[in-house]
Design an enzyme around this catalytic site. Sequence first.
Site, PDB file in Angstrom:
ATOM      1  N   ASP A   1       0.837  -1.200   0.000  1.00 61.83           N
ATOM      2  CA  ASP A   1       0.000   0.000   0.000  1.00 61.83           C
ATOM      3  C   ASP A   1       0.872   1.249   0.000  1.00 61.83           C
ATOM      4  O   ASP A   1       1.573   1.533   0.974  1.00 61.83           O
ATOM      5  CB  ASP A   1      -0.898  -0.002   1.244  1.00 61.83           C
ATOM      6  CG  ASP A   1      -1.829   1.201   1.284  1.00 61.83           C
ATOM      7  OD1 ASP A   1      -2.963   1.096   0.793  1.00 61.83           O
ATOM      8  OD2 ASP A   1      -1.403   2.255   1.810  1.00 61.83           O
TER       9      ASP A   1
ATOM     10  N   TYR B   1       3.006   9.698  -0.634  1.00 62.95           N
ATOM     11  CA  TYR B   1       4.080   9.084   0.158  1.00 62.95           C
ATOM     12  C   TYR B   1       5.434   9.303  -0.512  1.00 62.95           C
ATOM     13  O   TYR B   1       6.464   9.035   0.093  1.00 62.95           O
ATOM     14  CB  TYR B   1       3.854   7.573   0.325  1.00 62.95           C
ATOM     15  CG  TYR B   1       2.617   7.172   1.072  1.00 62.95           C
ATOM     16  CD1 TYR B   1       1.773   8.104   1.692  1.00 62.95           C
ATOM     17  CD2 TYR B   1       2.252   5.826   1.159  1.00 62.95           C
ATOM     18  CE1 TYR B   1       0.634   7.714   2.361  1.00 62.95           C
ATOM     19  CE2 TYR B   1       1.122   5.422   1.834  1.00 62.95           C
ATOM     20  CZ  TYR B   1       0.307   6.369   2.425  1.00 62.95           C
ATOM     21  OH  TYR B   1      -0.826   5.962   3.092  1.00 62.95           O
TER      22      TYR B   1
ATOM     23  N   LYS C   1      -2.725   5.976  -4.328  1.00 59.75           N
ATOM     24  CA  LYS C   1      -3.790   6.935  -4.023  1.00 59.75           C
ATOM     25  C   LYS C   1      -3.543   8.254  -4.733  1.00 59.75           C
ATOM     26  O   LYS C   1      -2.406   8.704  -4.870  1.00 59.75           O
ATOM     27  CB  LYS C   1      -3.864   7.177  -2.504  1.00 59.75           C
ATOM     28  CG  LYS C   1      -3.905   5.902  -1.678  1.00 59.75           C
ATOM     29  CD  LYS C   1      -3.873   6.187  -0.178  1.00 59.75           C
ATOM     30  CE  LYS C   1      -3.689   4.919   0.622  1.00 59.75           C
ATOM     31  NZ  LYS C   1      -2.297   4.414   0.593  1.00 59.75           N
TER      32      LYS C   1
ATOM     33  N   HIS D   1      -7.518   9.835  -1.964  1.00 55.86           N
ATOM     34  CA  HIS D   1      -6.755   9.830  -0.705  1.00 55.86           C
ATOM     35  C   HIS D   1      -7.410  10.680   0.387  1.00 55.86           C
ATOM     36  O   HIS D   1      -7.512  10.257   1.530  1.00 55.86           O
ATOM     37  CB  HIS D   1      -5.326  10.326  -0.965  1.00 55.86           C
ATOM     38  CG  HIS D   1      -4.348   9.958   0.093  1.00 55.86           C
ATOM     39  ND1 HIS D   1      -2.988   9.982  -0.103  1.00 55.86           N
ATOM     40  CD2 HIS D   1      -4.516   9.551   1.385  1.00 55.86           C
ATOM     41  CE1 HIS D   1      -2.375   9.593   0.997  1.00 55.86           C
ATOM     42  NE2 HIS D   1      -3.285   9.345   1.915  1.00 55.86           N
TER      43      HIS D   1
END
Length: 283
Positions: free
Chosen positions: A44, A49, A74, A107
């Site tokens: 994930d 990120y 996301k 997200h």
Amino acid sequence: MDKMILNDGNQIPVVGFGVFMISNNGATYDAVLQALKAGYRHIDTAAAYFNEEDVGRAVKDSGIPREDIFITSKLWLQDYDYEQAKIGIARSLRKLDLGYIDLYLIHQPYGDVTGAWKAMEEAKEAGQIKSIGVSNMTPKIWNQYVPQFKTKPAVNQVECNPFCQQRELRQILDKDDVKLECYYPLGHGNADLLGHPLVTSLAQKYNKDAGQILLRFETQDGLIVLPKSTNPQRIQGNIQIFDFQLTEQEMEAMRALDTGKTTHDPEADGVEDMLRNAFVIED
């Protein structure tokens, strides 16, 4: 690895490996390789990120067939409208460089979510994305946006652990067979949770650590969990939860730990502005 069937017919491993706040300078690459070696088949990540490239490289270098690994990413807030979302989706596909994405999520649930969702639906129809879902949607936010969607989300990824079990939200999701994915399934290191007498007593009974008890409770309760670690022993341990089962009495005792409170409130004043101003994702 146990799997669930999503409402679109696709299968998802019930334990995923989260890479939030692991850097893209090789640390994510190393952690993902460790996780895949340990037996994880669900990774994930997210555009926000900033480590999609490391995830993609690790998957390709693992030697495991692409179709055996479930990849989630996301879409970030800056890409919420129909046209911009198409750019964001293409960016994630390019950075991961894995051909397709198994699950792609909204997200953060603010702004032109419906426009972004339409672009995600089209990417799904084109085969670029296998499943689509949302994240951080409370019952109120879910009811604000999802009735406008042509396609029901496959998942809603939210903060969830024994101290915040999302019971009201789960009742809403169950109506459309939407699966709940837990981020912070270990309470984000909450010592009160990990050291709770019930948790520690169960850990002693089953010869497991506290984190394994939490993850076993959550998966046994029908949830998908996304533990994160860069420690090889913890990476290995977090997936070793399928060789024991809590009794129904123990499950009820764990359910009684619910406080109904989360550490992140998507509806709180200032949260949307804070997230919008956090950073910009560049090509």
